[in-house]
Design a protein around this motif. Structure first.
Motif, PDB file in Angstrom:
ATOM      1  N   ASP A  22       0.293  -0.903   0.194  1.00  0.00           N
ATOM      2  CA  ASP A  22      -0.275   0.415  -0.386  1.00  0.00           C
ATOM      3  C   ASP A  22       0.550   1.755   0.317  1.00  0.00           C
ATOM      4  OD1 ASP A  22       0.670   0.808   2.681  1.00  0.00           O
ATOM      5  OD2 ASP A  22      -0.563  -0.048   3.616  1.00  0.00           O
ATOM      6  N   ILE A  23       0.296   2.355  -0.114  1.00  0.00           N
ATOM      7  CA  ILE A  23       0.984   3.618   0.288  1.00  0.00           C
ATOM      8  C   ILE A  23       1.507   4.038   1.406  1.00  0.00           C
ATOM      9  CG2 ILE A  23      -0.625   5.089   0.989  1.00  0.00           C
ATOM     10  CD1 ILE A  23       1.572   6.026  -1.928  1.00  0.00           C
ATOM     11  N   SER A  24       1.396   3.588   2.055  1.00  0.00           N
ATOM     12  CA  SER A  24       2.678   3.778   3.514  1.00  0.00           C
ATOM     13  C   SER A  24       3.812   3.001   3.876  1.00  0.00           C
ATOM     14  CB  SER A  24       2.164   3.094   4.428  1.00  0.00           C
ATOM     15  OG  SER A  24       0.981   3.839   4.539  1.00  0.00           O
ATOM     16  N   GLU A  25       3.899   1.538   3.407  1.00  0.00           N
ATOM     17  CA  GLU A  25       4.116   0.682   2.969  1.00  0.00           C
ATOM     18  C   GLU A  25       5.385   1.423   2.119  1.00  0.00           C
ATOM     19  OE1 GLU A  25       3.521  -3.299   1.746  1.00  0.00           O
ATOM     20  OE2 GLU A  25       1.597  -3.258   3.530  1.00  0.00           O
ATOM     21  N   GLN A  26       5.205   1.118   0.092  1.00  0.00           N
ATOM     22  CA  GLN A  26       5.704   1.910  -1.227  1.00  0.00           C
ATOM     23  C   GLN A  26       6.456   3.451  -0.310  1.00  0.00           C
ATOM     24  OE1 GLN A  26       4.217   1.942  -4.754  1.00  0.00           O
ATOM     25  NE2 GLN A  26       3.442   0.606  -4.024  1.00  0.00           N
ATOM     26  N   THR A  27       5.929   4.683   0.430  1.00  0.00           N
ATOM     27  CA  THR A  27       6.695   5.763   0.759  1.00  0.00           C
ATOM     28  C   THR A  27       7.841   4.849   2.167  1.00  0.00           C
ATOM     29  OG1 THR A  27       4.549   6.481   0.683  1.00  0.00           O
ATOM     30  CG2 THR A  27       6.024   8.074   2.399  1.00  0.00           C
ATOM     31  N   HIS A  28       7.762   4.166   3.086  1.00  0.00           N
ATOM     32  CA  HIS A  28       8.925   3.847   3.706  1.00  0.00           C
ATOM     33  C   HIS A  28       9.727   3.806   2.908  1.00  0.00           C
ATOM     34  CE1 HIS A  28       5.972   4.079   7.413  1.00  0.00           C
ATOM     35  NE2 HIS A  28       7.052   4.165   8.121  1.00  0.00           N
ATOM     36  N   LEU A  29      10.112   2.437   1.845  1.00  0.00           N
ATOM     37  CA  LEU A  29      10.558   1.840   0.962  1.00  0.00           C
ATOM     38  C   LEU A  29      11.447   3.754   0.281  1.00  0.00           C
ATOM     39  CD1 LEU A  29      11.980  -0.788   0.068  1.00  0.00           C
ATOM     40  CD2 LEU A  29      10.061  -0.475  -1.705  1.00  0.00           C
ATOM     41  N   MET A  58      -4.453  11.756  -5.825  1.00  0.00           N
ATOM     42  CA  MET A  58      -4.106  12.099  -4.244  1.00  0.00           C
ATOM     43  C   MET A  58      -4.651  11.349  -3.527  1.00  0.00           C
ATOM     44  SD  MET A  58      -2.542  14.947  -3.940  1.00  0.00           S
ATOM     45  CE  MET A  58      -1.356  16.241  -5.086  1.00  0.00           C
ATOM     46  N   ALA A  59      -5.535  10.682  -4.148  1.00  0.00           N
ATOM     47  CA  ALA A  59      -6.750  10.474  -2.107  1.00  0.00           C
ATOM     48  C   ALA A  59      -5.324   9.308  -1.079  1.00  0.00           C
ATOM     49  CB  ALA A  59      -8.228   9.569  -2.711  1.00  0.00           C
ATOM     50  N   HIS A  60      -3.984   8.804  -1.622  1.00  0.00           N
ATOM     51  CA  HIS A  60      -3.052   9.105  -0.479  1.00  0.00           C
ATOM     52  C   HIS A  60      -2.185  10.403  -0.144  1.00  0.00           C
ATOM     53  CE1 HIS A  60      -2.923   5.123  -4.307  1.00  0.00           C
ATOM     54  NE2 HIS A  60      -3.706   5.271  -3.556  1.00  0.00           N
ATOM     55  N   THR A  62      -3.209  11.706   2.308  1.00  0.00           N
ATOM     56  CA  THR A  62      -2.254  11.225   4.686  1.00  0.00           C
ATOM     57  C   THR A  62      -1.931  10.663   4.546  1.00  0.00           C
ATOM     58  OG1 THR A  62      -5.422  12.816   4.023  1.00  0.00           O
ATOM     59  CG2 THR A  62      -4.286  11.331   6.421  1.00  0.00           C
ATOM     60  N   GLN A  63      -1.739   9.178   3.742  1.00  0.00           N
ATOM     61  CA  GLN A  63      -1.108   7.856   4.314  1.00  0.00           C
ATOM     62  C   GLN A  63       0.523   8.466   4.077  1.00  0.00           C
ATOM     63  OE1 GLN A  63      -4.077   5.592   2.407  1.00  0.00           O
ATOM     64  NE2 GLN A  63      -3.559   3.960   4.489  1.00  0.00           N
ATOM     65  N   MET A  64       0.642   8.825   2.721  1.00  0.00           N
ATOM     66  CA  MET A  64       2.308   8.812   2.791  1.00  0.00           C
ATOM     67  C   MET A  64       1.986   9.920   3.592  1.00  0.00           C
ATOM     68  SD  MET A  64       4.042  11.985   1.103  1.00  0.00           S
ATOM     69  CE  MET A  64       2.541  13.169   0.691  1.00  0.00           C
ATOM     70  N   ASN A  65       2.045  11.111   3.535  1.00  0.00           N
ATOM     71  CA  ASN A  65       2.586  12.401   4.759  1.00  0.00           C
ATOM     72  C   ASN A  65       2.483  11.696   5.644  1.00  0.00           C
ATOM     73  OD1 ASN A  65       3.292  15.174   4.391  1.00  0.00           O
ATOM     74  ND2 ASN A  65       1.200  14.941   5.917  1.00  0.00           N
ATOM     75  N   GLU A  66       1.885  10.718   6.620  1.00  0.00           N
ATOM     76  CA  GLU A  66       1.970  10.066   7.919  1.00  0.00           C
ATOM     77  C   GLU A  66       3.054   9.484   8.170  1.00  0.00           C
ATOM     78  OE1 GLU A  66      -1.651   8.418   8.164  1.00  0.00           O
ATOM     79  OE2 GLU A  66      -2.257  10.081   8.667  1.00  0.00           O
ATOM     80  N   ALA A  67       3.347   8.664   6.668  1.00  0.00           N
ATOM     81  CA  ALA A  67       4.797   7.358   6.110  1.00  0.00           C
ATOM     82  C   ALA A  67       6.044   8.957   5.990  1.00  0.00           C
ATOM     83  CB  ALA A  67       4.666   6.572   5.717  1.00  0.00           C
ATOM     84  N   TYR A  68       5.897   9.309   5.237  1.00  0.00           N
ATOM     85  CA  TYR A  68       6.954  10.533   5.098  1.00  0.00           C
ATOM     86  C   TYR A  68       7.314  11.167   6.449  1.00  0.00           C
ATOM     87  CZ  TYR A  68       8.808  15.361   3.569  1.00  0.00           C
ATOM     88  OH  TYR A  68       9.919  15.917   2.123  1.00  0.00           O
ATOM     89  N   ALA A  69       6.457  11.390   6.859  1.00  0.00           N
ATOM     90  CA  ALA A  69       7.101  12.748   8.801  1.00  0.00           C
ATOM     91  C   ALA A  69       8.201  11.672   9.219  1.00  0.00           C
ATOM     92  CB  ALA A  69       5.795  12.876   9.132  1.00  0.00           C
ATOM     93  N   LYS A  70       7.460  10.147   9.197  1.00  0.00           N
ATOM     94  CA  LYS A  70       8.540   9.555  10.156  1.00  0.00           C
ATOM     95  C   LYS A  70       9.944   9.986  10.068  1.00  0.00           C
ATOM     96  CE  LYS A  70       4.859   6.798  10.818  1.00  0.00           C
ATOM     97  NZ  LYS A  70       4.157   5.365  11.027  1.00  0.00           N
ATOM     98  N   PHE A  71      10.496  10.139   9.056  1.00  0.00           N
ATOM     99  CA  PHE A  71      11.594  10.149   8.597  1.00  0.00           C
ATOM    100  C   PHE A  71      12.556  11.758   8.527  1.00  0.00           C
ATOM    101  CE2 PHE A  71      10.319   6.673   6.316  1.00  0.00           C
ATOM    102  CZ  PHE A  71      11.685   5.642   5.709  1.00  0.00           C
ATOM    103  N   PHE A  72      11.714  12.341   9.100  1.00  0.00           N
ATOM    104  CA  PHE A  72      12.525  13.850   9.696  1.00  0.00           C
ATOM    105  C   PHE A  72      11.711  14.308  11.532  1.00  0.00           C
ATOM    106  CE2 PHE A  72      11.602  14.033   5.635  1.00  0.00           C
ATOM    107  CZ  PHE A  72      12.605  14.105   4.335  1.00  0.00           C
TER     108      PHE A  72
END
Length: 101
Positions: A22-29, A58-60, A62-72
């Motif tokens: 899903d988008i969270s997993e792909q963002t983390h990767l 773009m419906a993704h 919020t999930q992308m943003n949550e995963a992305y934020a964990k890296f900063f």
């Protein structure tokens, strides 16, 4: 010195295959791959000045943003996010960045 890291798709570095998660997993990767590339060049995530994120849906966001934020852990870099109609290999996300050093 400024470094440009071109668009990174969610490719698993151990298999070379595109992630089907899903988008969270792909963002983390994607972010883990960016982190590995930056660190291999002698820098770190705190040196990122700007990221550009391409999403197929773009419906993704919020999930992308949550995963992305964990890296900063400190202040996140400037960011732009666009919706695109398609990405290479059928990816649903790609991220590039500009770093100092």
């Amino acid at each position: 010195m400024v470094c440009f890291l071109c668009l990174q798709p969610p490719i698993d570095p151990t298999t070379g295959e595109l992630s089907t998660g899903d988008i969270s997993e792909q963002t983390h990767l994607v972010m883990n791959n960016i982190k590995a590339i930056i660190e291999a060049g002698g820098s770190n995530m705190d040196k990122i000045l700007k990221c550009t994120i391409l999403l197929v849906d773009m419906a993704h966001f919020t999930q992308m943003n949550e995963a992305y934020a964990k890296f900063f852990l400190n202040e996140p870099p400037a960011r732009i996010c666009y919706q695109v109609t398609a990405l290479p290999k059928g990816a649903i996300i790609e991220i590039d960045c500009i770093t100092a050093e």
